[in-house]
Design a protein around this motif. Structure first.
Motif, short mmCIF file in Angstrom:
data_model
loop_
_atom_site.label_atom_id
_atom_site.label_comp_id
_atom_site.label_asym_id
_atom_site.label_seq_id
_atom_site.Cartn_x
_atom_site.Cartn_y
_atom_site.Cartn_z
N THR A 154 8.08 1.99 -9.16
CA THR A 154 6.74 1.81 -8.63
C THR A 154 5.95 0.80 -9.46
OG1 THR A 154 5.98 3.79 -9.83
CG2 THR A 154 6.60 4.07 -7.53
N THR A 155 6.28 0.70 -10.75
CA THR A 155 5.65 -0.34 -11.59
C THR A 155 6.10 -1.72 -11.13
OG1 THR A 155 5.56 1.14 -13.50
CG2 THR A 155 5.42 -1.21 -13.95
N LEU A 156 7.40 -1.88 -10.90
CA LEU A 156 7.93 -3.16 -10.41
C LEU A 156 7.29 -3.55 -9.09
CD1 LEU A 156 10.13 -5.45 -10.48
CD2 LEU A 156 11.63 -3.85 -9.27
N LEU A 157 7.10 -2.59 -8.23
CA LEU A 157 6.54 -2.86 -6.91
C LEU A 157 5.04 -3.13 -6.98
CD1 LEU A 157 6.98 -2.92 -3.85
CD2 LEU A 157 6.56 -0.47 -3.82
N ARG B 245 1.58 -7.59 -8.04
CA ARG B 245 0.64 -7.83 -6.94
C ARG B 245 -0.75 -7.28 -7.27
NH1 ARG B 245 1.91 -9.37 -1.88
NH2 ARG B 245 0.39 -8.99 -0.24
N LEU B 246 -0.79 -6.06 -7.82
CA LEU B 246 -2.08 -5.45 -8.11
C LEU B 246 -2.82 -6.20 -9.21
CD1 LEU B 246 -4.17 -3.19 -7.75
CD2 LEU B 246 -2.84 -1.82 -9.39
N MET B 247 -2.13 -6.56 -10.29
CA MET B 247 -2.82 -7.20 -11.41
C MET B 247 -3.31 -8.61 -11.04
SD MET B 247 -2.93 -4.76 -13.40
CE MET B 247 -3.84 -5.62 -14.69
N THR B 248 -2.56 -9.32 -10.22
CA THR B 248 -3.02 -10.63 -9.74
C THR B 248 -4.30 -10.47 -8.93
OG1 THR B 248 -0.78 -11.52 -9.69
CG2 THR B 248 -2.43 -12.63 -8.33
N HIS B 249 -4.33 -9.44 -8.09
CA HIS B 249 -5.51 -9.16 -7.27
C HIS B 249 -6.70 -8.77 -8.14
CE1 HIS B 249 -7.88 -7.74 -3.87
NE2 HIS B 249 -8.00 -6.56 -4.47
N TRP C 19 3.56 2.12 1.20
CA TRP C 19 4.52 1.03 1.38
C TRP C 19 5.81 1.61 1.93
CZ3 TRP C 19 9.21 -0.69 -0.71
CH2 TRP C 19 9.47 -2.07 -0.62
N GLU C 20 6.44 0.92 2.88
CA GLU C 20 7.69 1.38 3.46
C GLU C 20 8.75 0.28 3.35
OE1 GLU C 20 6.94 4.66 6.86
OE2 GLU C 20 6.58 2.60 7.49
N ASP C 21 10.01 0.71 3.24
CA ASP C 21 11.09 -0.25 3.11
C ASP C 21 12.37 0.42 3.60
OD1 ASP C 21 12.35 -2.59 2.50
OD2 ASP C 21 12.29 -2.35 0.34
N CYS C 22 13.37 -0.38 3.91
CA CYS C 22 14.68 0.17 4.22
C CYS C 22 15.53 0.21 2.95
CB CYS C 22 15.37 -0.64 5.32
SG CYS C 22 15.60 -2.38 4.91
N TYR C 23 16.65 0.90 3.02
CA TYR C 23 17.57 1.00 1.89
C TYR C 23 18.72 0.01 2.06
CZ TYR C 23 15.52 5.44 0.29
OH TYR C 23 14.67 6.40 -0.20
N CYS C 24 19.33 -0.36 0.93
CA CYS C 24 20.57 -1.12 0.95
C CYS C 24 21.40 -0.68 -0.25
CB CYS C 24 20.31 -2.62 0.91
SG CYS C 24 19.53 -3.17 -0.59
N THR C 25 22.63 -1.13 -0.30
CA THR C 25 23.55 -0.74 -1.37
C THR C 25 23.96 -1.97 -2.16
OG1 THR C 25 24.39 1.16 -0.11
CG2 THR C 25 25.77 0.33 -1.90
N LEU C 26 23.94 -1.86 -3.48
CA LEU C 26 24.39 -2.92 -4.37
C LEU C 26 25.79 -2.61 -4.89
CD1 LEU C 26 21.24 -3.66 -6.58
CD2 LEU C 26 22.14 -5.03 -4.70
N PRO D 211 16.71 7.20 6.38
CA PRO D 211 15.28 7.14 6.72
C PRO D 211 14.63 5.97 6.00
CG PRO D 211 15.67 8.80 5.04
CD PRO D 211 17.04 8.30 5.47
N LYS D 212 13.45 5.63 6.40
CA LYS D 212 12.69 4.61 5.69
C LYS D 212 12.31 5.15 4.29
CE LYS D 212 11.86 1.06 8.52
NZ LYS D 212 12.07 -0.36 8.17
N TYR D 213 12.41 4.26 3.31
CA TYR D 213 11.87 4.59 1.99
C TYR D 213 10.36 4.56 2.09
CZ TYR D 213 10.60 4.01 -2.93
OH TYR D 213 10.04 4.15 -4.17
N GLN D 214 9.71 5.61 1.62
CA GLN D 214 8.25 5.66 1.64
C GLN D 214 7.71 5.80 0.23
OE1 GLN D 214 6.97 8.84 4.26
NE2 GLN D 214 6.93 7.45 6.01
N LEU D 215 6.92 4.83 -0.17
CA LEU D 215 6.19 4.94 -1.42
C LEU D 215 4.83 5.53 -1.07
CD1 LEU D 215 5.99 4.40 -4.47
CD2 LEU D 215 4.93 2.22 -3.89
N LYS D 216 4.46 6.60 -1.79
CA LYS D 216 3.21 7.28 -1.49
C LYS D 216 2.29 7.24 -2.70
CE LYS D 216 5.19 10.33 2.00
NZ LYS D 216 5.34 11.71 2.49
N VAL D 217 1.02 7.18 -2.41
CA VAL D 217 0.02 7.32 -3.47
C VAL D 217 -0.64 8.68 -3.28
CG1 VAL D 217 -1.69 6.03 -2.10
CG2 VAL D 217 -2.05 6.36 -4.54
N PHE D 218 -0.60 9.46 -4.35
CA PHE D 218 -1.17 10.80 -4.33
C PHE D 218 -2.52 10.77 -5.06
CE2 PHE D 218 3.42 11.24 -4.15
CZ PHE D 218 3.59 12.10 -3.08
#
Length: 303
Positions: A109-112, A116-120, A172-179, A270-277
């Motif tokens: 979540t820090t990487l994500l 973007r947040l600090m630039t804003h 924020w939502e995203d799909c998954y992939c495999t490395l 399922p979609k990856y969901q990042l949530k803010v609590f």
């Protein structure tokens, strides 16, 4: 009306809440701007009015009684409601503020969030400070209660403990992939199940959403190593036959740094969901309301 409510001084609820949070008379008194003597007198009155000891001294702490624990949640909600009704509606001025925002995060979540947040913030609120911390639980309620954090950023698929004091928002939502190592040419379900896997588990769970989806197919994977963070995982993948399944954003960010290949997950995910609590009693503060609006704005821009 209950007889206790008829004689109860509602101001004393602040005394109760402060001592419940701090478990120490002098710190609790300081937090609500009372002298220790005045606080002790107020606590004595509350004990009489509620007909319960409420807190018992044990070494250096004040331990809540069973009755105190049973009323803490509704008392907190009452105070939050009263604060909303009667609190000052001071405006938050981001361009002038030196406010500190406290987030519970993982390395992902820090990487994500951070770039973007600090630039804003550098443009709209250049003097504010952002503090990021890690916690041992997915939803650190005690840290919310003690005001150590304002927001918690995490991922969930419906399994987070439910509580009336916590609100959650999909940020924020995203799909998954495999490395995999770039030596692998393609990835089907058979290969996925034959290979061993890396499990990223910030809070120590022994399985994840991938394992839940495989169980629906009557399948299981073999975990070779469990990591507390995502940033080290691609280095293990690059020179091995290990696989790791990640949100696509993280995979794309890490793929260019190492000899690894990115594949679609060979079964439905399922979609990856990042949530803010957020914490209900403090969510409506001008500063936190403003920050939540910024997160929503950035989330919409990201999608």
């Amino acid at each position: 009306m209950h007889s206790i409510l008829q004689r109860l001084d509602l101001n004393l609820l602040k005394v109760f809440n402060a001592l419940y949070l701090h478990r120490h008379v002098s710190r609790a008194a300081s937090s609500i701007h009372l002298s220790q003597s005045a606080f002790s007198h107020a606590l004595a009155r509350l004990r009489v009015q509620l007909e319960d000891e409420l807190f018992v001294r044990s070494h250096s702490q004040m331990i809540p009684t069973e009755y105190a624990m049973s009323i803490h949640l509704p008392v907190t909600e009452v105070l939050a409601t009263l604060n909303t009704c009667f609190g000052q509606k001071a405006e938050f001025e981001p361009s002038k503020s030196k406010h500190e925002f406290n987030f519970a995060v993982t390395d992902f979540t820090t990487l994500l969030m951070m770039p973007r947040l600090m630039t804003h913030l550098a443009q709209v609120a250049p003097e504010v400070r952002v503090n990021l911390t890690n916690h041992e639980t997915k939803l650190p309620i005690s840290a919310f209660e003690s005001a150590d954090i304002d927001f918690s950023l995490g991922f969930a698929h419906g399994e987070v403990e439910s509580t009336r004091l916590i609100n959650e928002w999909v940020w924020w939502e995203d799909c998954y992939c495999t490395l995999a190592s770039n030596k692998l040419a393609n990835l089907d379900l058979e290969t996925f199940l034959q290979r061993k896997h890396i499990l990223v588990s910030p809070w120590g769970e022994r399985s994840g959403v991938v394992d839940k989806q495989l169980s629906l197919l009557g399948q299981r994977r073999e975990i070779a190593i469990q990591l507390p963070n995502v940033m080290n995982a691609p280095f293990l993948v690059a020179d091995s036959e290990l696989l790791i399944t990640l949100p696509k954003f993280a995979a794309l960010a890490l793929q260019g740094q190492l000899p690894i290949a990115l594949f679609d997950v060979p079964f439905d995910m399922p979609k990856y969901q990042l949530k803010v609590f957020t914490y209900a009693p403090t969510q409506a503060s001008p500063a936190n309301r403003w920050m939540l609006a910024q997160l929503r704005q950035l989330f919409m821009a990201q999608k």
